[in-house]
Motif scaffolding. Structure first.
Motif, PDB file in Angstrom:
ATOM      1  N   PRO A   1       2.486   2.052  10.567  1.00  0.00           N
ATOM      2  CA  PRO A   1       2.196   3.470  10.806  1.00  0.00           C
ATOM      3  C   PRO A   1       3.308   4.416  10.387  1.00  0.00           C
ATOM      4  O   PRO A   1       3.037   5.547   9.970  1.00  0.00           O
ATOM      5  CB  PRO A   1       1.950   3.534  12.315  1.00  0.00           C
ATOM      6  N   GLU A   2       4.555   3.969  10.480  1.00  0.00           N
ATOM      7  CA  GLU A   2       5.662   4.846  10.107  1.00  0.00           C
ATOM      8  C   GLU A   2       5.656   5.159   8.608  1.00  0.00           C
ATOM      9  O   GLU A   2       6.227   6.155   8.164  1.00  0.00           O
ATOM     10  CB  GLU A   2       7.008   4.214  10.512  1.00  0.00           C
ATOM     11  N   ARG A   3       4.966   4.318   7.825  1.00  0.00           N
ATOM     12  CA  ARG A   3       4.864   4.538   6.383  1.00  0.00           C
ATOM     13  C   ARG A   3       3.438   4.871   5.947  1.00  0.00           C
ATOM     14  O   ARG A   3       3.177   5.019   4.752  1.00  0.00           O
ATOM     15  CB  ARG A   3       5.359   3.286   5.641  1.00  0.00           C
ATOM     16  N   ALA A   4       2.538   5.000   6.928  1.00  0.00           N
ATOM     17  CA  ALA A   4       1.125   5.268   6.643  1.00  0.00           C
ATOM     18  C   ALA A   4       0.574   4.257   5.647  1.00  0.00           C
ATOM     19  O   ALA A   4      -0.034   4.609   4.643  1.00  0.00           O
ATOM     20  CB  ALA A   4       0.916   6.692   6.149  1.00  0.00           C
ATOM     21  N   GLU A   5       0.772   2.961   5.962  1.00  0.00           N
ATOM     22  CA  GLU A   5       0.331   1.897   5.072  1.00  0.00           C
ATOM     23  C   GLU A   5      -0.427   0.825   5.854  1.00  0.00           C
ATOM     24  O   GLU A   5      -0.102   0.534   7.010  1.00  0.00           O
ATOM     25  CB  GLU A   5       1.526   1.235   4.370  1.00  0.00           C
ATOM     26  N   VAL A   6      -1.425   0.264   5.193  1.00  0.00           N
ATOM     27  CA  VAL A   6      -2.114  -0.916   5.703  1.00  0.00           C
ATOM     28  C   VAL A   6      -1.956  -2.008   4.657  1.00  0.00           C
ATOM     29  O   VAL A   6      -2.389  -1.838   3.503  1.00  0.00           O
ATOM     30  CB  VAL A   6      -3.608  -0.654   5.957  1.00  0.00           C
ATOM     31  N   HIS A   7      -1.319  -3.110   5.039  1.00  0.00           N
ATOM     32  CA  HIS A   7      -1.148  -4.231   4.128  1.00  0.00           C
ATOM     33  C   HIS A   7      -2.234  -5.274   4.407  1.00  0.00           C
ATOM     34  O   HIS A   7      -2.525  -5.578   5.574  1.00  0.00           O
ATOM     35  CB  HIS A   7       0.225  -4.868   4.307  1.00  0.00           C
ATOM     36  N   LEU A   8      -2.806  -5.812   3.353  1.00  0.00           N
ATOM     37  CA  LEU A   8      -3.799  -6.877   3.487  1.00  0.00           C
ATOM     38  C   LEU A   8      -3.091  -8.198   3.236  1.00  0.00           C
ATOM     39  O   LEU A   8      -2.649  -8.487   2.113  1.00  0.00           O
ATOM     40  CB  LEU A   8      -4.951  -6.664   2.501  1.00  0.00           C
ATOM     41  N   THR A   9      -2.967  -8.980   4.291  1.00  0.00           N
ATOM     42  CA  THR A   9      -2.117 -10.165   4.281  1.00  0.00           C
ATOM     43  C   THR A   9      -2.478 -11.127   3.159  1.00  0.00           C
ATOM     44  O   THR A   9      -3.643 -11.525   3.014  1.00  0.00           O
ATOM     45  CB  THR A   9      -2.213 -10.890   5.637  1.00  0.00           C
ATOM     46  N   GLY A  10      -1.476 -11.487   2.377  1.00  0.00           N
ATOM     47  CA  GLY A  10      -1.657 -12.479   1.323  1.00  0.00           C
ATOM     48  C   GLY A  10      -2.357 -11.981   0.080  1.00  0.00           C
ATOM     49  O   GLY A  10      -2.660 -12.775  -0.815  1.00  0.00           O
ATOM     50  N   SER A  11      -2.586 -10.671  -0.010  1.00  0.00           N
ATOM     51  CA  SER A  11      -3.341 -10.130  -1.146  1.00  0.00           C
ATOM     52  C   SER A  11      -2.481  -9.339  -2.122  1.00  0.00           C
ATOM     53  O   SER A  11      -2.877  -9.136  -3.273  1.00  0.00           O
ATOM     54  CB  SER A  11      -4.457  -9.209  -0.649  1.00  0.00           C
ATOM     55  N   GLY A  12      -1.340  -8.839  -1.657  1.00  0.00           N
ATOM     56  CA  GLY A  12      -0.540  -7.939  -2.467  1.00  0.00           C
ATOM     57  C   GLY A  12      -1.032  -6.507  -2.439  1.00  0.00           C
ATOM     58  O   GLY A  12      -0.471  -5.639  -3.101  1.00  0.00           O
ATOM     59  N   VAL A  13      -2.093  -6.241  -1.653  1.00  0.00           N
ATOM     60  CA  VAL A  13      -2.684  -4.899  -1.596  1.00  0.00           C
ATOM     61  C   VAL A  13      -2.038  -4.102  -0.476  1.00  0.00           C
ATOM     62  O   VAL A  13      -1.972  -4.557   0.675  1.00  0.00           O
ATOM     63  CB  VAL A  13      -4.208  -4.957  -1.379  1.00  0.00           C
ATOM     64  N   CYS A  14      -1.589  -2.905  -0.817  1.00  0.00           N
ATOM     65  CA  CYS A  14      -1.052  -1.952   0.153  1.00  0.00           C
ATOM     66  C   CYS A  14      -1.903  -0.692   0.091  1.00  0.00           C
ATOM     67  O   CYS A  14      -1.913   0.002  -0.931  1.00  0.00           O
ATOM     68  CB  CYS A  14       0.414  -1.643  -0.156  1.00  0.00           C
ATOM     69  N   LEU A  15      -2.633  -0.421   1.157  1.00  0.00           N
ATOM     70  CA  LEU A  15      -3.482   0.767   1.234  1.00  0.00           C
ATOM     71  C   LEU A  15      -2.683   1.880   1.890  1.00  0.00           C
ATOM     72  O   LEU A  15      -2.267   1.749   3.042  1.00  0.00           O
ATOM     73  CB  LEU A  15      -4.746   0.466   2.041  1.00  0.00           C
TER      74      LEU A  15
END
Length: 225
Positions: free
Chosen positions: A55-69
């Protein structure tokens, strides 16, 4: 894939909702539907990932995917979702070719084919979403609505990593250009949250960066259902 293109939806995309349609347009729509159903090669793929929130970076990481939303909107969209599905869908290069050929022969035909393709790809996404919903329900989750790169403050720049995580080039023949255009053009990626609570998200229109320019909103409708 058993999918029917909705003539009413095609006319809505053409801006003809509630209007009397002339015979030329009606025949063009019927022809476009038949041509597209014959030519297109609809395909989809999806994968489910666990979510990690920063939340401090306004990011959602999808574990093991390399995707950062990235973005506050996608954070809100997935805030009750310990998992989410990435979805990719396409009509194939055949649909693009059909529209491109029509652009050289008659603009009415090209515009109608584009509207038919817009409804068709939505139907393909709906078909994939049915499977995703069933998978989520088996695990005791509800689902959020589809949320695509370009909605809200979720940048289009995430598109290449989403496609890489889904292996879309190998699985469904979709790639992303340097200018972030999906190829084939009639392709979609989206995020669907596996949520533990009722969604508190705003309607998709309120999260869309195109809301101030959208022709559908000007006519009092929306591109989604």
């Amino acid at each position: 894939m058993n999918i029917t293109i909705d003539k009413t939806e095609v006319l809505r995309y053409l801006g003809c909702k509630g209007q009397t349609i002339d015979q030329t347009t009606e025949q063009a729509v019927e022809k476009g539907i038949a041509q597209l159903l014959a030519a297109a090669k609809p395909r989809y793929t999806y994968r489910v990932f666990e979510t990690e929130f920063l939340p401090e970076r306004a990011e959602v990481h999808l574990t093991g995917s390399g995707v950062c939303l990235q973005g506050e909107d996608i954070m809100r969209h997935l805030k009750h979702s310990p998992k989410c599905a990435l979805l990719g869908a396409t009509l194939g290069i055949e649909a693009d070719n059909l529209i491109r050929i029509a652009q050289n022969t008659g603009m009415l035909e090209a515009v109608v084919l584009d509207a038919c393709a817009t409804d068709f790809i939505e139907k393909v996404c709906d078909k994939a979403e049915e499977e995703i919903i069933a998978l989520a329900e088996k695990e005791g989750f509800s689902t959020t609505f589809r949320y695509s790169p370009g909605y809200g403050d979720l940048p289009l720049e995430v598109q290449p990593t989403v496609c890489a995580a889904l292996d879309t080039l190998r699985r469904i023949g979709v790639t992303v250009s340097d200018s972030l255009i999906m190829i084939p053009r009639k392709s979609v990626t989206a995020v669907i949250g596996f949520t533990t609570e009722a969604s508190e998200n705003p309607a998709p229109c309120e999260s869309c960066t195109m809301r101030e320019k959208c022709e559908f909103r000007k006519r009092g409708t929306a591109c989604g259902r």
